[in-house]
Design a protein around this motif. Structure first.
Motif, PDB file in Angstrom:
ATOM      1  N   HIS A  28      -4.079   6.236   5.480  1.00  7.21           N
ATOM      2  CA  HIS A  28      -3.155   5.465   6.529  1.00  7.21           C
ATOM      3  C   HIS A  28      -4.138   5.590   7.805  1.00  7.21           C
ATOM      4  CE1 HIS A  28      -0.273   3.674   4.014  1.00  7.21           C
ATOM      5  NE2 HIS A  28      -0.373   4.727   3.259  1.00  7.21           N
ATOM      6  N   ASN A  43      -3.035   0.535   6.342  1.00  4.46           N
ATOM      7  CA  ASN A  43      -3.894   1.085   5.437  1.00  4.46           C
ATOM      8  C   ASN A  43      -5.133   0.988   5.898  1.00  4.46           C
ATOM      9  OD1 ASN A  43      -1.441   1.001   3.816  1.00  4.46           O
ATOM     10  ND2 ASN A  43      -2.463   1.862   2.255  1.00  4.46           N
ATOM     11  N   ARG A  68       1.246  -3.931  -2.858  1.00  7.17           N
ATOM     12  CA  ARG A  68       2.341  -2.706  -2.916  1.00  7.17           C
ATOM     13  C   ARG A  68       2.404  -1.969  -1.377  1.00  7.17           C
ATOM     14  NH1 ARG A  68       2.791   2.341  -1.837  1.00  7.17           N
ATOM     15  NH2 ARG A  68       0.873   3.124  -2.575  1.00  7.17           N
ATOM     16  N   ASP A  69       1.414  -1.241  -1.209  1.00  9.02           N
ATOM     17  CA  ASP A  69       1.465  -0.646   0.140  1.00  9.02           C
ATOM     18  C   ASP A  69       1.544  -1.527   1.356  1.00  9.02           C
ATOM     19  OD1 ASP A  69       1.828   1.774   1.701  1.00  9.02           O
ATOM     20  OD2 ASP A  69       0.121   2.880   0.937  1.00  9.02           O
ATOM     21  N   HIS A  81      -7.027   7.494  -0.398  1.00  9.22           N
ATOM     22  CA  HIS A  81      -5.950   6.547  -0.066  1.00  9.22           C
ATOM     23  C   HIS A  81      -5.864   6.785   1.641  1.00  9.22           C
ATOM     24  CE1 HIS A  81      -2.181   4.107  -0.675  1.00  9.22           C
ATOM     25  NE2 HIS A  81      -1.921   4.711   0.328  1.00  9.22           N
TER      26      HIS A  81
HETATM   27 ZN    ZN Z   1       0.064   4.657   1.133  1.00 12.90          ZN
END
Ligand code: ZN
Ligand code: KIV
Length: 522
Positions: free
Chosen positions: A209, A243, A18-19, A207
């Motif tokens: 980055h 990420n 996804r990301d 989560h």
């Molecule tokens: Zn993200």
């Protein structure tokens, strides 16, 4: 001695699909997503975020396909705090053994004012309503306070308190912009856990980055301050600078388990292959000095280091290459090696192929062994990667030749055969051998895609090394990857370009999802 009784089990929430996939140049086609999903299950992730079902019909289908085959971990679908997004996730996750709905809404002043145009009260109300809506059909609901690290911590606690009442069982604290520093982020996690009403009923996640290169450090700080789950991606791919890297977090926990008193259920011996697979399907190379999985991660160059490692590996190695799945230096394979030895090596490398592909790869191996004394594990990986093209071939390479000069430019001639049987030959002039031959290919196929990326490297060293080319082509906003390998660098470039062209033709004919890729080896 490690005190296992006090080792917390941290959940790994993988968001490569996804990301990771939404990052520029990292798109995967549906078959590739399934291949990655199977590998993530084998790796032992606790949750895999398979996509964002409402973002496109293709994404919904991919999440549906993944949910249909994955049994040993949760499969999550991302949703904005909108009923239509949650309905799409419901449809996509219908067949999941362990479905998770992941809902997000921003909580920072800048996002609420400029992006959402919502007041704080409206955000609280919308978040709780969305979680309550999802909870009607899914018992496992995660809520993310997007841009939490730039939000008022007390406001995040208020939102979290309300979504817990509405049924959220995991609360995610994203550092969406990669702004936080480790100490600060650790304190934020601790504060939010301590001040969220009903916190004891939920698991806390982060989560992070990597905009300041601190994603892994911040994730570890969060774990030290009570986070139960970390969200991360293979090779650290993801929006902008990426990420947090799964392999780095997992190995930091494993190697420093005694200090951190935390570990995961990941089978670390699968990390290297997982990294190579993601690099293969995205066409994005792993930097050589990347921790854990980079080509140089276990290479010792300085004489003094080599001497130490020979005497005792622990002098300069804090973990073994085998512990992350990098194979030991084994018997070299060459032109006298038989099929058995070759098949055994494929097994050791975790490379599975069907019988037909095995035939092709073995024949390729014999050809290569004639030209190169020693065939390395990386050569073998490249052969398998090239043979398992994800899409059927519209165009097959027959012959090529280039003529190049210092001041007069270059000419390239190439003959390709179309799948309908017709062969076409074209000659073109260009700025160099690659330019001329790519122009000739464009004339044959009748299209002029943009060459968005062209990367040429060598597999292992020496003058007999195989050239490995990655290309990315684009047309009307869509992109396709191609990979090619040959001992001749012009040929590896041609193979990569034709592989990308085949992916393009296949998708334009209605065969692929968003952003296919392929490989050329023959
Ligand atoms: Zn993200
Ligand atoms: O970076 C972010 O905040 C996200 C959320 C959707 C979790 O990706």
């Amino acid at each position: 001695m490690p005190d296992h009784a006090h080792t917390r089990r941290i959940k790994i929430f993988d968001t490569t699909l996804r990301d990771g996939e939404q990052a520029p140049g990292c798109s995967m086609n549906p078959q590739e997503k399934l291949e990655v999903a199977r590998y993530l299950e084998k790796l032992g992730v606790d949750v895999m975020e398979a996509g964002f079902p409402a973002s496109s019909p293709g994404d919904l289908e991919s999440v549906r396909a993944i949910a249909g085959i994955i049994r040993d971990c949760s499969v999550a679908g991302l949703c904005r705090s909108l009923e239509k997004d949650i309905d799409a996730a419901r449809e996509a996750l219908a067949k999941a053994a362990q479905p998770r709905v992941h809902i997000f809404l921003a909580t920072s002043p800048i996002h609420m004012e400029y992006k959402l145009r919502m007041s704080a009260d409206q955000v609280v109300e919308r978040a709780a309503a969305a979680v309550g809506y999802a909870k009607k059909f899914c018992s496992d609901v995660e809520f993310s306070a997007e841009d939490a690290s730039r939000s008022d911590p007390d406001f995040v606690c208020r939102v979290f308190g309300e979504v817990i009442l509405a049924g959220a069982s995991t609360l995610n604290i994203p550092d969406t912009t990669g702004y936080a520093l480790p100490d600060e982020f650790g304190r934020l996690v601790e504060y939010i856990k301590a001040h969220t009403p009903g916190a004891e009923k939920a698991a806390f996640s982060v989560h992070v980055h990597n905009d300041l290169g601190l994603a892994v450090a911040n994730s570890l700080a969060a774990i030290q301050n009570g986070a139960d789950q970390v969200e991360c991606t293979i090779n650290g791919i993801g929006e902008r600078a990426g990420n947090a890297s799964l392999e780095e977090i997992v190995m930091a926990l494993r190697v420093r388990r005694e200090l951190l008193r935390a570990d995961t259920r990941i089978d670390t011996t699968q990390l290297y292959n997982a990294s190579r697979l993601v690099s293969k399907v995205t066409g994005v190379k792993v930097q050589p000095n990347k921790a854990i999985v980079g080509d140089n991660a276990f290479a010792h160059e300085a004489g003094i280091h080599q001497h130490g490692v020979l005497a005792n590996r622990a002098t300069y190695e804090i973990m073994t290459p085998e512990s992350v799945g990098i194979p030991k230096n084994r018997m070299v394979l060459g032109k006298h090696s038989g099929r058995h030895a070759f098949e055994d090596r494929l097994k050791d490398l975790g490379l599975s192929t069907d019988a037909a592909t095995l035939e092709t790869v073995f024949a390729e191996f014999k050809n290569l062994a004639d030209r190169k004394k020693v065939v390395s594990d990386r050569d073998i990986e490249a052969l398998v990667m090239g043979a398992s093209a994800a899409v059927p071939e519209t165009w097959t390479l027959e012959h090529w030749a280039v003529n190049t000069s210092d001041a007069l430019g270059a000419s390239g001639v190439i003959r390709l055969r179309h799948k309908d049987g017709e062969a076409r030959k074209v000659i073109a002039l260009g700025d160099g051998p690659i330019d001329s031959i790519f122009k000739a290919i464009n004339q044959i196929i009748g299209r002029e895609p943009d060459l968005e990326l062209y990367e040429l490297g060598a597999i292992t060293g020496g003058s007999t090394a195989q050239g490995e080319t990655m290309v990315k082509i684009g047309l009307d906003g869509r992109r396709w990857n191609g990979h090619g390998v040959s001992t001749d660098v012009v040929e590896s470039s041609i193979k990569a370009y034709i592989a990308a062209v085949n992916a393009m033709e296949w998708e334009l004919a209605g065969g692929g999802g968003s952003g296919a890729s392929a490989a050329g080896n023959r």
